[in-house]
Design an enzyme around this catalytic site. Structure first.
Site, PDB file in Angstrom:
ATOM      1  N   ASP A   1       0.883  -1.164   0.000  1.00 32.58           N
ATOM      2  CA  ASP A   1       0.000   0.000   0.000  1.00 32.58           C
ATOM      3  C   ASP A   1       0.921   1.215   0.000  1.00 32.58           C
ATOM      4  O   ASP A   1       1.382   1.657   1.057  1.00 32.58           O
ATOM      5  CB  ASP A   1      -0.898  -0.011   1.235  1.00 32.58           C
ATOM      6  CG  ASP A   1      -1.847   1.172   1.268  1.00 32.58           C
ATOM      7  OD1 ASP A   1      -2.316   1.584   0.197  1.00 32.58           O
ATOM      8  OD2 ASP A   1      -2.103   1.692   2.373  1.00 32.58           O
TER       9      ASP A   1
ATOM     10  N   GLU B   1      -1.363  -1.002  -4.994  1.00 33.23           N
ATOM     11  CA  GLU B   1      -2.579  -0.225  -5.242  1.00 33.23           C
ATOM     12  C   GLU B   1      -2.335   0.683  -6.436  1.00 33.23           C
ATOM     13  O   GLU B   1      -1.301   1.346  -6.531  1.00 33.23           O
ATOM     14  CB  GLU B   1      -2.946   0.611  -4.021  1.00 33.23           C
ATOM     15  CG  GLU B   1      -4.212   1.440  -4.240  1.00 33.23           C
ATOM     16  CD  GLU B   1      -4.625   2.218  -2.998  1.00 33.23           C
ATOM     17  OE1 GLU B   1      -4.763   1.595  -1.940  1.00 33.23           O
ATOM     18  OE2 GLU B   1      -4.775   3.445  -3.098  1.00 33.23           O
TER      19      GLU B   1
ATOM     20  N   ASP C   1      -2.853   1.097   7.002  1.00 29.20           N
ATOM     21  CA  ASP C   1      -1.950   0.792   5.884  1.00 29.20           C
ATOM     22  C   ASP C   1      -1.552  -0.677   5.901  1.00 29.20           C
ATOM     23  O   ASP C   1      -1.349  -1.297   4.845  1.00 29.20           O
ATOM     24  CB  ASP C   1      -0.689   1.665   5.975  1.00 29.20           C
ATOM     25  CG  ASP C   1      -1.021   3.127   6.207  1.00 29.20           C
ATOM     26  OD1 ASP C   1      -1.076   3.876   5.222  1.00 29.20           O
ATOM     27  OD2 ASP C   1      -1.235   3.496   7.372  1.00 29.20           O
TER      28      ASP C   1
END
Length: 207
Positions: free
Chosen positions: A7, A68, A141
């Site tokens: 992430d 992501e 996260d």
């Protein structure tokens, strides 16, 4: 199949590693949030995150990296930091001939919860259930990184893992997760029975 989920973020970068078995059960291997102080020059911040990613990749030897996908936001500085760390992660993967996949937040939410507009609390709770954890990984996260890894593993791993491995490190072959005939929720409940173990990589790459 072992997947490293990232992430990306310059101040906080979530990193999670999961294993998925042929029956689609997922197991936590490691999770950590890498940090870089805002008062450091940008190049040193990037180097700090890169060092942490390198250490985790070296220890766990993932077969794929899931990130992501960067998308437009109102905060330009956030976009820049996310894009920079994404580039760092891609470079580290490329140097090891690891396939890289980009997943949108909606794709990850749909894979993990069955609903593409689930909130962070719902995603975190489902990640904990899937991995058999007693608590939701924090900060967010960490949970997001694990969700990315699980999403990618379920789309190309599990019962489809052999096909991916035969395709080689380029990872060009994608197999639809629905081939197993299970909904995301059904897969999640099946995976919830799996216990998790955390290794020591997170301790070695602390800020």
């Amino acid at each position: 199949m072992r997947v490293l989920g990232v992430d990306p973020g310059l101040t906080r970068c979530g990193v999670g590693v999961v294993d998925v078995e042929p029956n689609r059960r997922a197991r936590l291997v490691d999770v950590v949030v890498l940090r870089s102080p805002t008062d450091l020059p940008i190049e040193r911040r990037l180097a700090r995150i890169a060092d942490g990613l390198e250490a985790i990749v070296e220890e766990h030897r993932p077969q794929a990296v899931a990130l992501e996908r960067v998308f437009a936001r109102s905060d330009v500085s956030t976009i820049m930091g996310t894009a920079q760390i994404s580039g760092v992660a891609m470079l580290i993967a490329a140097r090891r001939a690891l396939p890289v996949a980009l997943h949108t937040p909606s794709e990850v939410k749909a894979a993990i919860t069955g609903y593409g507009r689930a909130d962070k609390k719902q995603v975190g709770a489902m990640v904990a259930r899937i991995l058999g954890l007693d608590a939701v990984p924090k900060p967010a996260d960490a949970a997001d990184a694990l969700a990315l890894a699980i999403c990618h593993a379920w789309r190309t791993g599990g019962v489809a893992g052999e096909a991916v491995r035969e395709a080689g490190a380029a990872g060009r072959t994608r197999v639809d997760a629905d081939a197993a005939g299970l909904t995301p929720a059904q897969r999640a409940w099946l995976a919830a029975e799996r216990s998790a173990a955390v290794s020591g990589a997170a301790r070695r790459v602390k800020e």
